[in-house]
Design a protein around this motif. Structure first.
Motif, PDB file in Angstrom:
ATOM      1  N   ALA A   1       0.830  -1.207   0.000  1.00 58.13           N
ATOM      2  CA  ALA A   1       0.000   0.000   0.000  1.00 58.13           C
ATOM      3  C   ALA A   1       0.867   1.261   0.000  1.00 58.13           C
ATOM      4  O   ALA A   1       0.532   2.263  -0.635  1.00 58.13           O
ATOM      5  CB  ALA A   1      -0.923   0.004   1.213  1.00 58.13           C
ATOM      6  N   ILE A   2       1.996   1.211   0.702  1.00 63.14           N
ATOM      7  CA  ILE A   2       2.899   2.358   0.750  1.00 63.14           C
ATOM      8  C   ILE A   2       3.756   2.429  -0.512  1.00 63.14           C
ATOM      9  O   ILE A   2       4.029   3.509  -1.044  1.00 63.14           O
ATOM     10  CB  ILE A   2       3.798   2.269   2.002  1.00 63.14           C
ATOM     11  N   LEU A   3       4.165   1.258  -1.005  1.00 65.85           N
ATOM     12  CA  LEU A   3       5.096   1.204  -2.133  1.00 65.85           C
ATOM     13  C   LEU A   3       4.450   1.613  -3.451  1.00 65.85           C
ATOM     14  O   LEU A   3       5.102   2.230  -4.301  1.00 65.85           O
ATOM     15  CB  LEU A   3       5.657  -0.219  -2.255  1.00 65.85           C
ATOM     16  N   GLN A   4       3.177   1.256  -3.623  1.00 64.77           N
ATOM     17  CA  GLN A   4       2.508   1.512  -4.903  1.00 64.77           C
ATOM     18  C   GLN A   4       2.587   2.969  -5.343  1.00 64.77           C
ATOM     19  O   GLN A   4       2.997   3.257  -6.474  1.00 64.77           O
ATOM     20  CB  GLN A   4       1.044   1.052  -4.824  1.00 64.77           C
ATOM     21  N   PRO A   5       2.219   3.941  -4.510  1.00 64.94           N
ATOM     22  CA  PRO A   5       2.316   5.339  -4.956  1.00 64.94           C
ATOM     23  C   PRO A   5       3.753   5.795  -5.183  1.00 64.94           C
ATOM     24  O   PRO A   5       4.007   6.655  -6.028  1.00 64.94           O
ATOM     25  CB  PRO A   5       1.657   6.132  -3.818  1.00 64.94           C
ATOM     26  N   LEU A   6       4.698   5.217  -4.448  1.00 70.98           N
ATOM     27  CA  LEU A   6       6.100   5.581  -4.649  1.00 70.98           C
ATOM     28  C   LEU A   6       6.612   5.092  -5.995  1.00 70.98           C
ATOM     29  O   LEU A   6       7.386   5.781  -6.667  1.00 70.98           O
ATOM     30  CB  LEU A   6       6.958   5.001  -3.524  1.00 70.98           C
TER      31      LEU A   6
ATOM     32  N   PHE B   1      -7.819   4.079   2.072  1.00 72.36           N
ATOM     33  CA  PHE B   1      -8.648   3.050   1.443  1.00 72.36           C
ATOM     34  C   PHE B   1      -8.370   1.682   2.061  1.00 72.36           C
ATOM     35  O   PHE B   1      -9.290   0.889   2.295  1.00 72.36           O
ATOM     36  CB  PHE B   1      -8.376   3.012  -0.063  1.00 72.36           C
ATOM     37  N   LEU B   2      -7.097   1.420   2.361  1.00 70.95           N
ATOM     38  CA  LEU B   2      -6.732   0.149   2.983  1.00 70.95           C
ATOM     39  C   LEU B   2      -7.367   0.028   4.360  1.00 70.95           C
ATOM     40  O   LEU B   2      -7.862  -1.044   4.738  1.00 70.95           O
ATOM     41  CB  LEU B   2      -5.208   0.048   3.086  1.00 70.95           C
ATOM     42  N   LEU B   3      -7.358   1.109   5.127  1.00 70.77           N
ATOM     43  CA  LEU B   3      -7.981   1.094   6.446  1.00 70.77           C
ATOM     44  C   LEU B   3      -9.489   0.890   6.344  1.00 70.77           C
ATOM     45  O   LEU B   3     -10.102   0.229   7.189  1.00 70.77           O
ATOM     46  CB  LEU B   3      -7.672   2.400   7.189  1.00 70.77           C
ATOM     47  N   LEU B   4     -10.110   1.479   5.305  1.00 75.33           N
ATOM     48  CA  LEU B   4     -11.544   1.284   5.077  1.00 75.33           C
ATOM     49  C   LEU B   4     -11.854  -0.195   4.834  1.00 75.33           C
ATOM     50  O   LEU B   4     -12.809  -0.748   5.390  1.00 75.33           O
ATOM     51  CB  LEU B   4     -11.998   2.129   3.883  1.00 75.33           C
ATOM     52  N   LEU B   5     -11.028  -0.845   4.000  1.00 77.14           N
ATOM     53  CA  LEU B   5     -11.219  -2.268   3.733  1.00 77.14           C
ATOM     54  C   LEU B   5     -10.985  -3.095   4.993  1.00 77.14           C
ATOM     55  O   LEU B   5     -11.710  -4.056   5.270  1.00 77.14           O
ATOM     56  CB  LEU B   5     -10.268  -2.724   2.625  1.00 77.14           C
ATOM     57  N   ALA B   6      -9.970  -2.702   5.792  1.00 71.62           N
ATOM     58  CA  ALA B   6      -9.673  -3.423   7.026  1.00 71.62           C
ATOM     59  C   ALA B   6     -10.825  -3.291   8.023  1.00 71.62           C
ATOM     60  O   ALA B   6     -11.186  -4.255   8.707  1.00 71.62           O
ATOM     61  CB  ALA B   6      -8.377  -2.895   7.645  1.00 71.62           C
TER      62      ALA B   6
ATOM     63  N   PHE C   1      -7.317   3.789  -6.233  1.00 70.97           N
ATOM     64  CA  PHE C   1      -6.937   4.486  -5.001  1.00 70.97           C
ATOM     65  C   PHE C   1      -5.441   4.388  -4.709  1.00 70.97           C
ATOM     66  O   PHE C   1      -4.974   4.878  -3.686  1.00 70.97           O
ATOM     67  CB  PHE C   1      -7.722   3.923  -3.814  1.00 70.97           C
ATOM     68  N   GLY C   2      -4.688   3.740  -5.601  1.00 76.33           N
ATOM     69  CA  GLY C   2      -3.250   3.632  -5.406  1.00 76.33           C
ATOM     70  C   GLY C   2      -2.810   2.442  -4.585  1.00 76.33           C
ATOM     71  O   GLY C   2      -1.654   2.338  -4.199  1.00 76.33           O
ATOM     72  N   VAL C   3      -3.742   1.535  -4.301  1.00 76.11           N
ATOM     73  CA  VAL C   3      -3.422   0.294  -3.593  1.00 76.11           C
ATOM     74  C   VAL C   3      -3.290  -0.813  -4.639  1.00 76.11           C
ATOM     75  O   VAL C   3      -4.095  -0.890  -5.571  1.00 76.11           O
ATOM     76  CB  VAL C   3      -4.518  -0.073  -2.571  1.00 76.11           C
ATOM     77  N   ALA C   4      -2.285  -1.667  -4.504  1.00 72.93           N
ATOM     78  CA  ALA C   4      -2.093  -2.746  -5.462  1.00 72.93           C
ATOM     79  C   ALA C   4      -3.359  -3.589  -5.575  1.00 72.93           C
ATOM     80  O   ALA C   4      -4.010  -3.890  -4.566  1.00 72.93           O
ATOM     81  CB  ALA C   4      -0.914  -3.617  -5.036  1.00 72.93           C
ATOM     82  N   ASP C   5      -3.724  -3.961  -6.811  1.00 74.72           N
ATOM     83  CA  ASP C   5      -4.945  -4.743  -7.029  1.00 74.72           C
ATOM     84  C   ASP C   5      -4.934  -6.047  -6.229  1.00 74.72           C
ATOM     85  O   ASP C   5      -5.957  -6.496  -5.725  1.00 74.72           O
ATOM     86  CB  ASP C   5      -5.144  -5.032  -8.514  1.00 74.72           C
ATOM     87  N   ALA C   6      -3.742  -6.645  -6.095  1.00 73.48           N
ATOM     88  CA  ALA C   6      -3.636  -7.904  -5.356  1.00 73.48           C
ATOM     89  C   ALA C   6      -4.035  -7.723  -3.894  1.00 73.48           C
ATOM     90  O   ALA C   6      -4.647  -8.613  -3.295  1.00 73.48           O
ATOM     91  CB  ALA C   6      -2.200  -8.433  -5.449  1.00 73.48           C
TER      92      ALA C   6
ATOM     93  N   PHE D   1      -6.891  -9.451  -1.637  1.00 70.87           N
ATOM     94  CA  PHE D   1      -6.553 -10.038  -0.338  1.00 70.87           C
ATOM     95  C   PHE D   1      -7.556  -9.591   0.730  1.00 70.87           C
ATOM     96  O   PHE D   1      -8.021 -10.401   1.542  1.00 70.87           O
ATOM     97  CB  PHE D   1      -5.137  -9.621   0.054  1.00 70.87           C
ATOM     98  N   MET D   2      -7.909  -8.312   0.721  1.00 77.00           N
ATOM     99  CA  MET D   2      -8.835  -7.794   1.725  1.00 77.00           C
ATOM    100  C   MET D   2     -10.233  -8.372   1.550  1.00 77.00           C
ATOM    101  O   MET D   2     -10.939  -8.617   2.535  1.00 77.00           O
ATOM    102  CB  MET D   2      -8.867  -6.261   1.654  1.00 77.00           C
ATOM    103  N   VAL D   3     -10.658  -8.611   0.296  1.00 77.98           N
ATOM    104  CA  VAL D   3     -11.955  -9.251   0.071  1.00 77.98           C
ATOM    105  C   VAL D   3     -11.932 -10.670   0.638  1.00 77.98           C
ATOM    106  O   VAL D   3     -12.886 -11.120   1.270  1.00 77.98           O
ATOM    107  CB  VAL D   3     -12.305  -9.277  -1.431  1.00 77.98           C
TER     108      VAL D   3
END
Length: 388
Positions: A158-163, A183-188, A228-233, A237-239
């Protein structure tokens, strides 16, 4: 696509006769039948399998999410977190240092930190099952380390993708990282507190409807995650994490398993298509150094874990060798690096590194008693048959 399935299956069956794992063989099939190798070319353009490859990646992480439970971290307790943190500190730290020493670039170093730092859950699980070690005392900390790695991977990607995608200064980088983490926190939060609602949405006795529902949810959220800049994988995983705590979880795992295996094979095969064997000799030196470094760090991590759990020399060797293999996560990072246009040496390096450790890991795990001899102390009774 049919040819890719058949070629991967034939090569995997041949390798299975001598005890080799399937992941490096799928990659090898892609290399041998791709446009960069002389002879018969099955797929001239790797992009022809791009969508199927992406689906394979989504299903691999979706299945991993199904296997992971929020309670796993609590049940493992302090020792599991400490063992996992020690493993990551040694391996990710060594990977980051190695990445900077290559001089390929800062973003490349961040990718290499993940490549060298994360074990292959698929290969580790297969090793434990194939060697009959599921009930062994060291298996619980091994799986605990894998759980900690999975949590770390989700945050790291999640951090690496935008970088990797490129930014216009520190402010833009911070904004993209914040957007991805939000977005990651929302999914979590949905995975933690929305289980009952989500369970009702997927509560059906019809297997056809259930397959369409979870497959649609995984792919849709994966696509939205990318926006949202989070890797699709990680979205997939969150689903899986959300559905893993529902009453339909066991049925979903049964239904998705063949899909994961089939399209996962295409993911590894497609990665092989993109590798030019002529590039491998140019990275042979870095691959050899990285493999040696990974072996050393795994030995240290195995000894540290054994000390935390009061294990003898046999379990220490089995922890170190079982976690040695690298696989799907390294290839996820390679795919992200290629999409971001990073140093072209990364892909052949990662391919060579994964191929070596994906083969060496299972072979070493089956002969883990060798490591027990390097640890001082009296011979342990558990060493008898440890390599079988």
């Amino acid at each position: 696509m049919g040819g890719a399935f058949v070629a991967a299956a034939l090569l995997a069956r041949l390798g299975g006769r001598i005890g080799l794992p399937t992941i490096p063989l799928f990659i090898l099939a892609g290399i041998l039948l791709g446009p960069n190798t002389p002879g018969f070319v099955l797929v001239a353009d790797p992009h022809d399998l791009e969508m199927l490859s992406a689906l394979g990646l989504v299903l691999l992480l979706f299945y991993l999410g199904l296997e992971f439970h929020m309670d796993d971290l609590k049940q493992g307790g302090r020792r599991m977190a400490l063992a996992g943190g020690t493993y990551l500190l040694l391996n990710v730290g060594a990977g980051l240092a190695f990445g900077f020493l290559t001089g390929w670039g800062t973003r490349e170093a961040l990718v290499l930190a993940g490549v060298l730092g994360i074990s292959s859950s698929a290969i580790v699980t297969k090793i434990l099952v194939d060697l009959g070690r599921v009930g062994s005392p060291e298996t619980k900390p091994i799986l605990g380390i894998i759980v900690v790695e999975d949590v770390f991977l989700a945050v790291y990607l999640a951090i690496l993708q935008p970088l990797l995608s490129g930014t216009n200064g520190p402010g833009d980088a911070a904004l993209k990282a914040a957007k991805a983490l939000a977005f990651l926190l929302l999914l979590a939060a949905a995975a933690r507190y929305g289980t009952k609602i989500i369970g009702r949405l997927f509560d059906t006795r019809d297997n056809e409807l259930l397959v369409i529902s979870f497959l649609g949810a995984a792919v849709l959220v994966a696509g939205v995650s990318e926006w949202f800049g989070v890797a699709d994988a990680i979205g997939a995983f969150m689903v899986g994490l959300m559905l893993g705590s529902t009453t339909s979880a066991k049925r979903i795992m049964t239904l998705v398993h063949p899909l994961r295996d089939a399209f996962g094979a295409i993911f590894f095969f497609a990665f092989g298509l993109s590798i030019d064997p002529g590039d491998l000799p140019s990275v042979a030196g870095p691959v050899a150094i990285a493999v040696a470094l990974t072996i050393v760090m795994n030995v240290l991590a195995g000894l540290a874990t054994a000390k935390m759990y009061d294990f003898g020399r046999g379990p220490a060797g089995r922890v170190a060798t079982t976690l040695l293999a690298r696989g799907e996560f390294a290839l996820i990072l390679a795919t992200m690096a290629a999409s971001a246009g990073l140093n072209p040496r990364l892909s052949p390096f990662i391919a060579g590194y994964v191929l070596v450790l994906a083969v060496l890991g299972p072979l070493a795990a089956g002969r883990s008693d060798w490591l027990a001899r390097v640890r001082p102390g009296e011979p342990q009774p558990e060493l008898v048959g440890a390599g079988k």
